[in-house]
Design a protein around this motif. Structure first.
Motif, PDB file in Angstrom:
ATOM      1  N   PRO A  71       0.805  -1.222   0.000  1.00 50.63           N
ATOM      2  CA  PRO A  71       0.000   0.000   0.000  1.00 50.63           C
ATOM      3  C   PRO A  71       0.833   1.265   0.000  1.00 50.63           C
ATOM      4  CG  PRO A  71      -0.074  -1.074   2.149  1.00 50.63           C
ATOM      5  CD  PRO A  71       0.550  -2.044   1.198  1.00 50.63           C
ATOM      6  N   PHE A  72       2.055   1.197   0.495  1.00 47.62           N
ATOM      7  CA  PHE A  72       2.861   2.413   0.553  1.00 47.62           C
ATOM      8  C   PHE A  72       3.296   2.881  -0.833  1.00 47.62           C
ATOM      9  CE2 PHE A  72       2.957   1.176   4.923  1.00 47.62           C
ATOM     10  CZ  PHE A  72       2.893   2.377   5.587  1.00 47.62           C
ATOM     11  N   ALA A  73       3.090   2.029  -1.837  1.00 53.24           N
ATOM     12  CA  ALA A  73       3.339   2.488  -3.200  1.00 53.24           C
ATOM     13  C   ALA A  73       2.419   3.646  -3.547  1.00 53.24           C
ATOM     14  CB  ALA A  73       3.138   1.340  -4.184  1.00 53.24           C
ATOM     15  N   ARG A  74       1.251   3.697  -2.909  1.00 48.76           N
ATOM     16  CA  ARG A  74       0.341   4.806  -3.155  1.00 48.76           C
ATOM     17  C   ARG A  74       0.951   6.117  -2.679  1.00 48.76           C
ATOM     18  NH1 ARG A  74      -3.729   1.263  -1.193  1.00 48.76           N
ATOM     19  NH2 ARG A  74      -4.233   2.565   0.611  1.00 48.76           N
ATOM     20  N   LEU A  75       1.740   6.063  -1.609  1.00 50.76           N
ATOM     21  CA  LEU A  75       2.406   7.272  -1.136  1.00 50.76           C
ATOM     22  C   LEU A  75       3.532   7.664  -2.085  1.00 50.76           C
ATOM     23  CD1 LEU A  75       2.650   6.627   2.702  1.00 50.76           C
ATOM     24  CD2 LEU A  75       0.920   7.913   1.461  1.00 50.76           C
ATOM     25  N   ALA A  76       4.247   6.666  -2.584  1.00 46.10           N
ATOM     26  CA  ALA A  76       5.363   6.957  -3.477  1.00 46.10           C
ATOM     27  C   ALA A  76       4.892   7.609  -4.764  1.00 46.10           C
ATOM     28  CB  ALA A  76       6.124   5.668  -3.789  1.00 46.10           C
ATOM     29  N   SER A  77       3.667   7.272  -5.178  1.00 42.78           N
ATOM     30  CA  SER A  77       3.165   7.834  -6.428  1.00 42.78           C
ATOM     31  C   SER A  77       2.303   9.070  -6.214  1.00 42.78           C
ATOM     32  CB  SER A  77       2.342   6.779  -7.177  1.00 42.78           C
ATOM     33  OG  SER A  77       1.228   6.368  -6.400  1.00 42.78           O
ATOM     34  N   ALA A  78       2.050   9.429  -4.951  1.00 42.82           N
ATOM     35  CA  ALA A  78       1.234  10.607  -4.677  1.00 42.82           C
ATOM     36  C   ALA A  78       1.994  11.871  -5.080  1.00 42.82           C
ATOM     37  CB  ALA A  78       0.858  10.664  -3.195  1.00 42.82           C
ATOM     38  N   VAL A 109      -2.778  -7.722   4.471  1.00 41.38           N
ATOM     39  CA  VAL A 109      -2.335  -6.663   5.381  1.00 41.38           C
ATOM     40  C   VAL A 109      -0.809  -6.648   5.443  1.00 41.38           C
ATOM     41  CG1 VAL A 109      -2.364  -5.830   7.766  1.00 41.38           C
ATOM     42  CG2 VAL A 109      -4.430  -6.806   6.765  1.00 41.38           C
ATOM     43  N   THR A 110      -0.220  -5.496   5.286  1.00 37.09           N
ATOM     44  CA  THR A 110       1.222  -5.362   5.437  1.00 37.09           C
ATOM     45  C   THR A 110       1.582  -5.483   6.909  1.00 37.09           C
ATOM     46  OG1 THR A 110       1.437  -3.965   3.487  1.00 37.09           O
ATOM     47  CG2 THR A 110       3.189  -3.805   5.121  1.00 37.09           C
ATOM     48  N   ILE A 111       2.635  -6.232   7.212  1.00 35.66           N
ATOM     49  CA  ILE A 111       3.067  -6.443   8.596  1.00 35.66           C
ATOM     50  C   ILE A 111       4.332  -5.634   8.865  1.00 35.66           C
ATOM     51  CG2 ILE A 111       3.876  -8.139  10.283  1.00 35.66           C
ATOM     52  CD1 ILE A 111       0.897  -8.343   9.591  1.00 35.66           C
ATOM     53  N   VAL A 144     -13.225   8.281   0.069  1.00 35.39           N
ATOM     54  CA  VAL A 144     -11.805   8.530   0.356  1.00 35.39           C
ATOM     55  C   VAL A 144     -11.068   7.193   0.272  1.00 35.39           C
ATOM     56  CG1 VAL A 144     -10.152   9.287   2.087  1.00 35.39           C
ATOM     57  CG2 VAL A 144     -12.294  10.531   1.798  1.00 35.39           C
ATOM     58  N   ASP A 145     -10.430   6.949  -0.855  1.00 37.00           N
ATOM     59  CA  ASP A 145      -9.785   5.653  -1.069  1.00 37.00           C
ATOM     60  C   ASP A 145      -8.303   5.776  -1.415  1.00 37.00           C
ATOM     61  OD1 ASP A 145      -9.947   6.739  -3.566  1.00 37.00           O
ATOM     62  OD2 ASP A 145     -11.052   5.087  -4.476  1.00 37.00           O
ATOM     63  N   ASP A 146      -7.734   6.949  -1.210  1.00 43.42           N
ATOM     64  CA  ASP A 146      -6.335   7.163  -1.580  1.00 43.42           C
ATOM     65  C   ASP A 146      -5.430   7.349  -0.372  1.00 43.42           C
ATOM     66  OD1 ASP A 146      -7.456   9.585  -0.896  1.00 43.42           O
ATOM     67  OD2 ASP A 146      -6.388  10.744  -2.426  1.00 43.42           O
ATOM     68  N   ILE A 147      -5.840   6.825   0.777  1.00 40.60           N
ATOM     69  CA  ILE A 147      -5.019   6.933   1.973  1.00 40.60           C
ATOM     70  C   ILE A 147      -4.525   5.554   2.392  1.00 40.60           C
ATOM     71  CG2 ILE A 147      -6.116   9.024   2.838  1.00 40.60           C
ATOM     72  CD1 ILE A 147      -7.736   7.258   4.720  1.00 40.60           C
ATOM     73  N   VAL A 148      -3.504   5.561   3.242  1.00 40.85           N
ATOM     74  CA  VAL A 148      -2.969   4.339   3.843  1.00 40.85           C
ATOM     75  C   VAL A 148      -3.254   4.407   5.338  1.00 40.85           C
ATOM     76  CG1 VAL A 148      -0.900   2.968   4.278  1.00 40.85           C
ATOM     77  CG2 VAL A 148      -1.169   4.149   2.081  1.00 40.85           C
ATOM     78  N   VAL A 149      -3.864   3.362   5.876  1.00 41.86           N
ATOM     79  CA  VAL A 149      -4.249   3.321   7.286  1.00 41.86           C
ATOM     80  C   VAL A 149      -3.395   2.288   8.008  1.00 41.86           C
ATOM     81  CG1 VAL A 149      -6.095   2.781   8.923  1.00 41.86           C
ATOM     82  CG2 VAL A 149      -6.613   4.048   6.819  1.00 41.86           C
ATOM     83  N   GLY A 150      -2.742   2.718   9.068  1.00 41.24           N
ATOM     84  CA  GLY A 150      -1.931   1.814   9.875  1.00 41.24           C
ATOM     85  C   GLY A 150      -2.397   1.790  11.311  1.00 41.24           C
ATOM     86  N   GLY A 170      -3.290  17.286   2.054  1.00 38.74           N
ATOM     87  CA  GLY A 170      -2.449  16.341   1.332  1.00 38.74           C
ATOM     88  C   GLY A 170      -1.876  15.197   2.127  1.00 38.74           C
ATOM     89  N   VAL A 171      -2.168  15.094   3.412  1.00 35.42           N
ATOM     90  CA  VAL A 171      -1.676  13.977   4.215  1.00 35.42           C
ATOM     91  C   VAL A 171      -2.398  12.713   3.768  1.00 35.42           C
ATOM     92  CG1 VAL A 171      -1.574  12.999   6.543  1.00 35.42           C
ATOM     93  CG2 VAL A 171      -1.072  15.432   6.160  1.00 35.42           C
ATOM     94  N   ARG A 172      -1.642  11.622   3.572  1.00 35.36           N
ATOM     95  CA  ARG A 172      -2.245  10.404   3.063  1.00 35.36           C
ATOM     96  C   ARG A 172      -1.905   9.157   3.889  1.00 35.36           C
ATOM     97  NH1 ARG A 172      -4.916  13.692   1.309  1.00 35.36           N
ATOM     98  NH2 ARG A 172      -5.561  14.083  -0.842  1.00 35.36           N
ATOM     99  N   TYR A 173      -1.206   9.318   5.014  1.00 34.81           N
ATOM    100  CA  TYR A 173      -0.997   8.185   5.926  1.00 34.81           C
ATOM    101  C   TYR A 173      -1.560   8.544   7.295  1.00 34.81           C
ATOM    102  CZ  TYR A 173       0.878   4.695   9.017  1.00 34.81           C
ATOM    103  OH  TYR A 173       0.974   3.713   9.959  1.00 34.81           O
ATOM    104  N   LEU A 174      -2.380   7.646   7.862  1.00 30.74           N
ATOM    105  CA  LEU A 174      -3.013   7.845   9.161  1.00 30.74           C
ATOM    106  C   LEU A 174      -2.629   6.692  10.073  1.00 30.74           C
ATOM    107  CD1 LEU A 174      -6.555   8.846   7.827  1.00 30.74           C
ATOM    108  CD2 LEU A 174      -4.640  10.360   8.379  1.00 30.74           C
TER     109      LEU A 174
END
Length: 323
Positions: free
Chosen positions: A2-9, A169-171, A88-94, A61-65
């Motif tokens: 999922p963090f690829a979404r941050l790299a491409s944001a 799920v990413t661990i 809202v489908d462009d965020i990463v939730v941890g 513009g924050v995309r990780y929560l």
């Protein structure tokens, strides 16, 4: 991942995340909470504050929560916010497991959280997190690994975590204490069926505590996404509490000490996501200015002198009161 979404944001602030430790429960160890939060901190008051911060973070513009089972009702507050915004489908939730919140919504409890990295705790808390966040959960981290943690050697736990990873799920893991570098290197060696188990690491790194940097660089080189927590050293690097050298550089840049402190971390080539622990919208806005400054080598050299012995740093952190 999922963090690829941050790299491409493309938003300037996509590599700054919002951590909910300071607003998911009434008591925490951050300095300045008496000014940051109202004296009456009901569940609904902090739910509203959390949603206000989430709205502001997403708009800017924050995309990780980032949440955790031990952050009071942070997962619940985040789940409510997500449920009300299905588009809202462009965020990463941890989130994280391994600490149980025990303060019962009190600021003066004898014990605020209990640490346990057993399989039983993972299964219980994973189910609790899933009930709230469901398929919105992207990253599940072991909370606060240290070199002696049994989670580093528990093969049954590793197998359960690998099952969760197979489910999408990413661990990852987070670290605390003066032995962070040793913990990171031990975790990098954990494999299941010959494959690395962990794909992310979240560690404390700031101007005062820099000891994990070499190990975080190694983790980055090994393919892990690095998240940085406590970039403000629980408030020690904010405003008038900040060391003189930091205040001087901030004045030169016409920015807050917080923005400068976080900007230094963003410059690290291994830093994938740097967390803001803001408790107010104004704090968040100031934190997000970390993308602005272009610090020169002389300024960076002055700031490097602020680093403390890690043992002394963590001893002082351990003495911060819950309030």
């Amino acid at each position: 991942m999922p963090f690829a979404r941050l790299a491409s944001a493309t938003t300037p602030t996509c590599h700054i995340g919002l951590g909910l430790a300071a607003v998911g429960r009434p008591g925490y160890i951050n300095l300045g909470r008496d000014q940051d939060l109202p004296p009456v901190r009901s569940v609904e008051t902090l739910r509203g504050r959390t949603h206000e911060l989430l709205d502001a973070a997403y708009a800017q513009g924050v995309r990780y929560l980032d949440a955790a089972r031990s952050y009071g009702r942070a997962e619940e507050f985040l789940a409510d916010w997500l449920h009300a915004r299905p588009a809202v489908d462009d965020i990463v939730v941890g989130s994280k497991w391994g600490y149980t919140y025990t303060a019962d919504w009190s600021t003066d409890a004898a014990q605020h959280e209990v640490k346990d990295h057993s399989v039983a705790t993972f299964e219980r808390q994973h189910a609790e997190t899933a009930a709230l966040l469901g398929d919105r959960l992207d990253l599940y981290q072991i909370h606060s690994l240290t070199p002696e943690s049994p989670a580093l050697t528990d093969k049954e736990l590793h197998a359960r975590l690998a099952e969760a990873a197979a489910g999408g799920v990413t661990i990852g893991f987070s670290t605390s204490g003066p032995g962070q570098a040793d913990t990171i290197r031990a975790a990098l060696a954990v494999t299941v069926d010959g494959e690395p188990l962990f794909r992310t690491v979240q560690s404390t790194y700031n101007l005062l505590e820099t000891s994990a940097a070499p190990a975080l660089a190694e983790a980055h080189d090994a393919g892990l996404t690095v998240l940085v927590k406590e970039g403000m050293a629980n408030g020690r690097l904010a405003g008038e509490r900040a060391p003189q050298a930091l205040r001087a550089v901030a004045a030169e840049a016409s920015l807050g000490c917080d923005a400068i402190a976080l900007a230094v971390i963003l410059r690290r080539p291994w830093a994938g996501v740097v967390l803001s622990g803001a408790a107010t919208v104004d704090q968040l806005a100031s934190n997000l200015h970390a993308t602005v400054p272009d610090l020169d080598e002389e300024q960076l050299a002055r700031l490097e002198t602020l680093a403390e012995d890690p043992g002394a740093y963590w001893e002082r952190r351990g003495q911060l009161p819950w309030h």
